[in-house]
Design a protein around this motif. Structure first.
Motif, mmCIF file in Angstrom:
data_model
loop_
_atom_site.group_PDB
_atom_site.id
_atom_site.type_symbol
_atom_site.label_atom_id
_atom_site.label_comp_id
_atom_site.label_asym_id
_atom_site.label_seq_id
_atom_site.Cartn_x
_atom_site.Cartn_y
_atom_site.Cartn_z
ATOM 1 N N GLY A 173 0.816 -1.214 0.000
ATOM 2 C CA GLY A 173 0.000 0.000 0.000
ATOM 3 C C GLY A 173 0.847 1.260 0.000
ATOM 4 O O GLY A 173 0.560 2.216 -0.718
ATOM 5 N N ALA A 174 1.917 1.261 0.805
ATOM 6 C CA ALA A 174 2.808 2.424 0.865
ATOM 7 C C ALA A 174 3.478 2.654 -0.491
ATOM 8 O O ALA A 174 3.598 3.790 -0.953
ATOM 9 C CB ALA A 174 3.862 2.220 1.950
ATOM 10 N N PHE A 175 3.917 1.563 -1.122
ATOM 11 C CA PHE A 175 4.521 1.680 -2.459
ATOM 12 C C PHE A 175 3.520 2.280 -3.446
ATOM 13 O O PHE A 175 3.865 3.163 -4.236
ATOM 14 C CB PHE A 175 4.972 0.299 -2.947
ATOM 15 N N LEU A 176 2.274 1.823 -3.384
ATOM 16 C CA LEU A 176 1.243 2.321 -4.299
ATOM 17 C C LEU A 176 0.904 3.780 -4.008
ATOM 18 O O LEU A 176 0.611 4.546 -4.940
ATOM 19 C CB LEU A 176 -0.016 1.452 -4.193
ATOM 20 N N PHE A 177 0.942 4.186 -2.757
ATOM 21 C CA PHE A 177 0.743 5.602 -2.429
ATOM 22 C C PHE A 177 1.818 6.452 -3.106
ATOM 23 O O PHE A 177 1.545 7.504 -3.673
ATOM 24 C CB PHE A 177 0.782 5.825 -0.914
ATOM 25 N N GLY A 178 3.066 5.978 -3.012
ATOM 26 C CA GLY A 178 4.157 6.702 -3.667
ATOM 27 C C GLY A 178 3.995 6.722 -5.171
ATOM 28 O O GLY A 178 4.216 7.747 -5.821
ATOM 29 N N LEU A 179 3.595 5.585 -5.745
ATOM 30 C CA LEU A 179 3.397 5.496 -7.190
ATOM 31 C C LEU A 179 2.269 6.431 -7.642
ATOM 32 O O LEU A 179 2.365 7.076 -8.690
ATOM 33 C CB LEU A 179 3.069 4.055 -7.582
ATOM 34 N N GLY A 180 1.210 6.510 -6.841
ATOM 35 C CA GLY A 180 0.105 7.417 -7.162
ATOM 36 C C GLY A 180 0.534 8.868 -7.157
ATOM 37 O O GLY A 180 0.137 9.649 -8.034
ATOM 38 N N LEU A 181 1.369 9.233 -6.173
ATOM 39 C CA LEU A 181 1.890 10.605 -6.126
ATOM 40 C C LEU A 181 2.736 10.909 -7.354
ATOM 41 O O LEU A 181 2.694 12.016 -7.890
ATOM 42 C CB LEU A 181 2.725 10.799 -4.861
ATOM 43 N N TYR A 182 3.511 9.918 -7.777
ATOM 44 C CA TYR A 182 4.320 10.116 -8.981
ATOM 45 C C TYR A 182 3.429 10.260 -10.205
ATOM 46 O O TYR A 182 3.677 11.112 -11.070
ATOM 47 C CB TYR A 182 5.287 8.948 -9.172
ATOM 48 N N GLY A 236 10.429 0.940 6.946
ATOM 49 C CA GLY A 236 10.043 0.141 5.787
ATOM 50 C C GLY A 236 8.929 0.789 4.993
ATOM 51 O O GLY A 236 8.966 0.804 3.752
ATOM 52 N N LEU A 237 7.933 1.345 5.687
ATOM 53 C CA LEU A 237 6.827 2.019 5.005
ATOM 54 C C LEU A 237 7.318 3.250 4.254
ATOM 55 O O LEU A 237 6.912 3.505 3.118
ATOM 56 C CB LEU A 237 5.748 2.419 6.022
ATOM 57 N N LEU A 238 8.198 4.011 4.882
ATOM 58 C CA LEU A 238 8.735 5.217 4.234
ATOM 59 C C LEU A 238 9.559 4.863 3.008
ATOM 60 O O LEU A 238 9.463 5.512 1.960
ATOM 61 C CB LEU A 238 9.574 6.012 5.231
ATOM 62 N N LEU A 239 10.361 3.800 3.124
ATOM 63 C CA LEU A 239 11.181 3.382 1.985
ATOM 64 C C LEU A 239 10.309 2.843 0.846
ATOM 65 O O LEU A 239 10.600 3.095 -0.334
ATOM 66 C CB LEU A 239 12.183 2.307 2.428
ATOM 67 N N ALA A 240 9.239 2.118 1.207
ATOM 68 C CA ALA A 240 8.332 1.597 0.178
ATOM 69 C C ALA A 240 7.650 2.747 -0.564
ATOM 70 O O ALA A 240 7.513 2.719 -1.793
ATOM 71 C CB ALA A 240 7.285 0.680 0.807
ATOM 72 N N GLY A 241 7.234 3.775 0.194
ATOM 73 C CA GLY A 241 6.630 4.947 -0.436
ATOM 74 C C GLY A 241 7.612 5.674 -1.335
ATOM 75 O O GLY A 241 7.273 6.088 -2.449
ATOM 76 N N ALA A 242 8.862 5.812 -0.841
ATOM 77 C CA ALA A 242 9.900 6.485 -1.636
ATOM 78 C C ALA A 242 10.208 5.702 -2.905
ATOM 79 O O ALA A 242 10.456 6.281 -3.969
ATOM 80 C CB ALA A 242 11.162 6.662 -0.797
ATOM 81 N N LEU A 243 10.182 4.356 -2.797
ATOM 82 C CA LEU A 243 10.433 3.518 -3.973
ATOM 83 C C LEU A 243 9.355 3.741 -5.035
ATOM 84 O O LEU A 243 9.651 3.774 -6.234
ATOM 85 C CB LEU A 243 10.463 2.042 -3.562
ATOM 86 N N PRO A 247 11.057 8.379 -9.204
ATOM 87 C CA PRO A 247 11.317 9.320 -10.314
ATOM 88 C C PRO A 247 10.953 10.760 -9.952
ATOM 89 O O PRO A 247 11.609 11.696 -10.400
ATOM 90 C CB PRO A 247 10.419 8.788 -11.440
ATOM 91 N N LEU A 248 9.891 10.922 -9.147
ATOM 92 C CA LEU A 248 9.496 12.263 -8.706
ATOM 93 C C LEU A 248 10.577 12.869 -7.819
ATOM 94 O O LEU A 248 10.894 14.068 -7.926
ATOM 95 C CB LEU A 248 8.166 12.190 -7.951
ATOM 96 N N LEU A 249 11.161 12.050 -6.950
ATOM 97 C CA LEU A 249 12.223 12.524 -6.068
ATOM 98 C C LEU A 249 13.463 12.923 -6.880
ATOM 99 O O LEU A 249 14.055 13.979 -6.648
ATOM 100 C CB LEU A 249 12.582 11.441 -5.047
#
Length: 367
Positions: A173-182, A236-243, A247-249
Motif C-alpha cells: 500500500g505504501a509503495f502504491l501511495f508513492g506510485l500514485g503521487l508520482y 520500511g513504510l517510508l522506503l516503500a513509499g519512496a520507492l 522518479p518524482l524525487l
C-alpha cells in the motif's frame, strides 16, 4: 458463480470502449504525453520536460511530463505503440487495458470491504456502463485515469493489512501511495482522505465495545514488539513509499520543478483560481461532483446528455448508509462517501484550475 457473471459487465465495458476507438479525436494532452514514447521507439532524442531524464542503455527516459504529472503513461504505452504503431487505437488500447485492470481492482476492494462478492459485482456493473468511466477510460491519458486504478489497489492493500495484520500489504500500500503521487501530485488528496477515513472509523464511528476489542487486538499484536521493530516497520513504510515515487524525487533533485510549481501557485493558480475563495471554489466542486455523477460533462462530443437518476441514487445510497450506521451500527457503507467528501473538500485548492477531470481520481468510488 459470481466470477462467471463478472464476465458480462467486463464484456459490456470492452464493447463500449473499443467501439469507434479513435473517437473523439486525439486530445492535446494525450499527444503531449505520447510524443516522448514515440521518440523512444524511433530512437530519436527525447524531449524531456525541463530536460530531466534518466539514461539507461544509452536511451533517455523522461522522468515527468509536467511538474506534477509523472511519465507512467508515456512508459506504459510503449509496448502498445510498438505492436500497434503510432495510432490512436494503439494508444487507447493501453488506456482501456488500465480501465479493465481498474474494474478488477474495484471488484476485489468492494468485495473485501463489504464481505459480499455480489457487492463487488454490482460496483463493476455500474462502472461498466457508466459514460464517465467509459470515456475517461478511452481518454485515460488525458485525465491520468491510472490514478483511479492505483487508488483502488492502495485502498485494497491497506484494507487487507488492517483486517489480516499482514505487514506485506502495508508495504504494498505504501509503495502504491508513492506510485500514485508520482502519477499525479493530486493523488495526495486520496491519500489524506484514506488516512482520515481510517482514523475516523477506528474511533468516532465505533461503539465502545468495538473500540475495546480493537484496542485489545492492537495491544496483543504490539505487546511483544520491541520499539526497534516498530521503528523498522515505519522505516520500511517510508522506503516503500519512496520507492514508488523515486522518479518524482530524482526529478526534484535535478530541477526542483514540483516545489517551484506548488510554491508559485499556492495562493493563486496559474489559471487565475483564487485558492482563498473557499466557498466559491467549494460550490464549484460540489456542482462538478453532481455533473460527474450524471455524466453531463461531455459537451465536446457534440451534445450534452445526462442521467439525473444517478445523483438521486447516490443520495439515496448515502441515506441508506447513514440509516445502517445509526440504527444497526454498520458503518462500512459510509466509507466511500467519507472518502469522496474529503477529496472534494481538498480539491478546492489547486495549482492549475478547478477542472472536473481532477475527479478521475475518484470516479470509481461512487459505484
Amino acid at each position: 458463480m459470481i466470477k462467471f457473471w463478472l464476465l458480462l459487465p467486463i464484456s459490456l465495458f470492452l464493447a463500449f470502449t473499443l467501439y469507434q476507438i479513435d473517437l473523439p479525436g486525439l486530445h492535446y494532452d494525450e499527444a503531449f504525453e505520447i510524443v516522448p514514447a514515440m521518440q523512444l521507439l524511433k530512437g530519436q532524442p527525447v524531449n524531456a520536460f525541463r530536460e530531466s531524464a534518466l539514461t539507461l542503455f544509452s536511451k533517455e527516459f523522461p522522468l515527468m511530463t509536467q511538474d506534477y504529472i509523472g511519465a507512467l503513461n508515456t512508459c506504459g504505452s510503449v509496448p502498445f505503440l510498438l505492436i500497434g504503431g503510432a495510432t490512436v487505437a494503439a494508444l487507447r488500447s493501453y488506456a482501456i487495458a488500465i480501465g479493465l485492470l481498474t474494474l478488477l481492482l474495484v471488484y476485489g476492494f468492494t468485495t473485501e470491504l463489504s464481505g459480499r462478492s455480489l457487492a463487488g459485482l454490482a460496483a463493476v456493473a455500474l462502472l461498466a456502463v457508466n459514460p464517465t468511466f467509459i470515456f475517461w477510460t478511452r481518454q485515460g491519458i488525458f485525465v491520468t485515469a491510472i490514478t483511479s486504478a492505483i487508488g483502488a489497489a492502495a485502498a485494497w492493500s491497506w484494507l487487507r493489512w488492517q483486517r489480516r495484520r499482514d505487514f506485506r500489504y502495508a508495504l504494498l500500500g505504501a509503495f502504491l501511495f508513492g506510485l500514485g503521487l508520482y502519477a499525479k501530485l493530486l493523488f495526495v488528496w486520496l491519500i489524506a482522505a484514506l488516512f482520515l477515513a481510517l482514523a475516523l472509523f477506528n474511533s468516532k464511528f465505533k461503539t465502545c465495545a468495538e473500540q475495546s476489542r480493537s484496542m485489545q487486538s492492537i495491544k496483543l499484536t504490539t505487546k511483544n514488539q520491541k520499539p526497534e521493530t516498530r521503528n523498522l516497520k515505519l522505516i520500511g513504510l517510508l522506503l516503500a513509499g519512496a520507492l514508488g515515487m523515486w522518479p518524482l524525487l530524482v526529478y526534484n533533485l535535478q530541477t526542483g520543478g514540483t516545489f517551484k510549481s506548488v510554491g508559485q501557485n499556492s495562493t493563486t493558480s496559474y489559471y487565475g483560481v483564487d485558492n482563498f475563495a473557499v466557498l466559491s471554489n467549494l460550490t464549484t466542486r460540489i456542482e462538478q461532483l453532481i455533473t460527474l455523477l450524471d455524466s453531463g460533462h461531455f459537451w465536446y462530443l457534440g451534445k450534452v446528455y445526462s442521467n439525473p437518476l444517478l445523483p438521486l441514487a447516490f443520495v439515496l445510497a448515502l441515506i441508506a448508509a447513514l440509516w445502517l450506521a445509526i440504527r444497526h451500527k454498520k458503518t462500512t457503507g459510509l466509507i466511500p462517501f467519507v472518502v469522496i467528501g474529503l477529496v472534494v473538500l481538498q480539491s478546492i485548492i489547486t495549482v492549475s484550475a478547478l477542472w472536473i477531470t481532477h475527479f478521475a481520481l475518484i470516479m470509481v468510488w461512487p459505484a
